[in-house]
Design a protein around this motif. Structure first.
Motif, short mmCIF file in Angstrom:
data_model
loop_
_atom_site.label_atom_id
_atom_site.label_comp_id
_atom_site.label_asym_id
_atom_site.label_seq_id
_atom_site.Cartn_x
_atom_site.Cartn_y
_atom_site.Cartn_z
N CYS A 25 12.04 2.57 -17.48
CA CYS A 25 13.01 3.48 -16.87
C CYS A 25 12.68 4.96 -17.03
O CYS A 25 13.60 5.79 -17.09
CB CYS A 25 14.41 3.20 -17.41
SG CYS A 25 14.57 3.34 -19.21
N PRO A 26 11.41 5.35 -17.05
CA PRO A 26 11.14 6.79 -17.12
C PRO A 26 11.43 7.45 -15.78
O PRO A 26 11.12 6.90 -14.72
CB PRO A 26 9.63 6.84 -17.43
CG PRO A 26 9.10 5.61 -16.77
CD PRO A 26 10.17 4.57 -16.99
N PRO A 76 8.50 9.46 -7.69
CA PRO A 76 7.37 10.35 -7.39
C PRO A 76 7.76 11.83 -7.31
O PRO A 76 6.98 12.69 -7.72
CB PRO A 76 6.87 9.83 -6.04
CG PRO A 76 7.24 8.39 -6.04
CD PRO A 76 8.57 8.33 -6.74
N GLY A 77 8.94 12.12 -6.81
CA GLY A 77 9.35 13.51 -6.73
C GLY A 77 9.46 14.17 -8.08
O GLY A 77 9.23 15.37 -8.23
N ALA A 115 1.46 14.05 -10.82
CA ALA A 115 1.08 12.91 -11.66
C ALA A 115 1.56 11.58 -11.10
O ALA A 115 1.33 10.54 -11.71
CB ALA A 115 1.64 13.10 -13.07
N ALA A 116 2.20 11.59 -9.94
CA ALA A 116 2.79 10.38 -9.38
C ALA A 116 1.82 9.21 -9.25
O ALA A 116 2.17 8.07 -9.54
CB ALA A 116 3.43 10.69 -8.03
N ASP A 151 1.51 4.42 -9.93
CA ASP A 151 1.57 3.62 -8.70
C ASP A 151 1.59 2.13 -8.99
O ASP A 151 2.33 1.37 -8.37
CB ASP A 151 0.39 3.95 -7.78
CG ASP A 151 0.61 5.23 -6.98
OD1 ASP A 151 1.75 5.73 -6.97
OD2 ASP A 151 -0.37 5.70 -6.37
N SER A 152 0.76 1.69 -9.94
CA SER A 152 0.71 0.25 -10.25
C SER A 152 2.01 -0.22 -10.89
O SER A 152 2.47 -1.34 -10.65
CB SER A 152 -0.48 -0.07 -11.14
OG SER A 152 -0.46 0.72 -12.32
#
Length: 240
Positions: free
Chosen positions: A10-11, A16-17, A22-23, A27-28
């Motif tokens: 839950c970070p 992504p916003g 660092a988004a 992704d994985s």
């Protein structure tokens, strides 16, 4: 009865916003969360209960339609936990805690609209026994209940981690990953609360709610993701 569950981290960086440049690093993890939520939808539950950690003294429920925001993280992103039920009284002005706001964002990405939703936050001071009791109560909220369980593992995996490096962190996270992947209810119930606190684990109480909910379910599990970007343990698992 519990028919399916998904465990996700839950970070706020999952959004992504919030993560900005660092988004791509998560992704994985996002893809694994999407897969896990797909399993929940496939189970066709009558009710989805979202459980996540809150502030130390916080515990209680959040109705469908409750709003959350990531504006505190410097981005103009608002979310809503599902749609209000027809007989739901007027919602209060309180906002979703961050863990449930992340869950709401994940659910919006998957266009979840198949079952009524409710949220529940469990504070760290809750004992394992109380968490397990809450899980048992959640499991009988409907004939077919699905759980979305939010929570991070240790925050002490590297020197740059929020809690600095603690050599106990990796073994603790590995034991939780194994228990979630194997649906080892006994292992989840006996998680060391003091050690979890020292390692800054936010998922201990939610995982023990899951253990209580799963007692009569007879589900099998799968671990979809296990990593520690930023020195924090993130786990994605499914039970079905």
């Amino acid at each position: 009865m519990l028919v399916a569950a998904a465990v996700c981290p839950c970070p706020p960086l999952l959004v992504p916003g919030v993560a900005a440049g660092a988004a791509p690093e998560l992704d994985s993890a996002r893809a694994a969360c999407t897969d896990a939520l797909g399993l929940l939808a496939a189970a066709r539950p009558d009710r989805l209960v979202v459980v996540g950690p809150g502030e130390e003294s916080e515990h209680g429920g959040y109705a469908a339609g409750t709003r959350g925001t990531f504006r505190g993280f410097g981005v103009d992103i608002d979310v809503t936990l599902g749609r209000p039920e027809a007989d739901e009284p007027e919602l209060s002005q309180r906002r979703l805690p961050t863990s449930l706001a992340v869950a709401a964002w994940l659910l919006e990405r998957t266009a979840w609209a198949d079952a009524p939703i409710e949220g529940r936050v469990v504070g760290e001071p809750l004992t394992p026994e109380r968490c397990i009791e809450i899980g048992r109560d959640v499991a009988v909220r409907a004939e077919r209940v699905a759980l979305l369980v939010m929570g991070d593992a240790s925050a002490c995996r590297t020197l740059k981690a929020p809690g600095y490096l603690d050599e106990r962190a990796a073994p603790f996270d590995a034991s939780v990953a194994h228990a979630l992947g194997k649906v080892d209810l006994a292992a989840l119930k006996r998680l060391d609360t003091e050690l979890a606190h020292e390692l800054k684990v936010s998922g201990r109480a939610p995982w023990q709610v899951l253990a209580g909910a799963g007692e009569e379910a007879g589900l099998s599990g799968a671990l979809l993701y296990e990593d520690a970007p930023y020195g924090v343990g993130y786990l994605v698992a499914t039970w079905s």
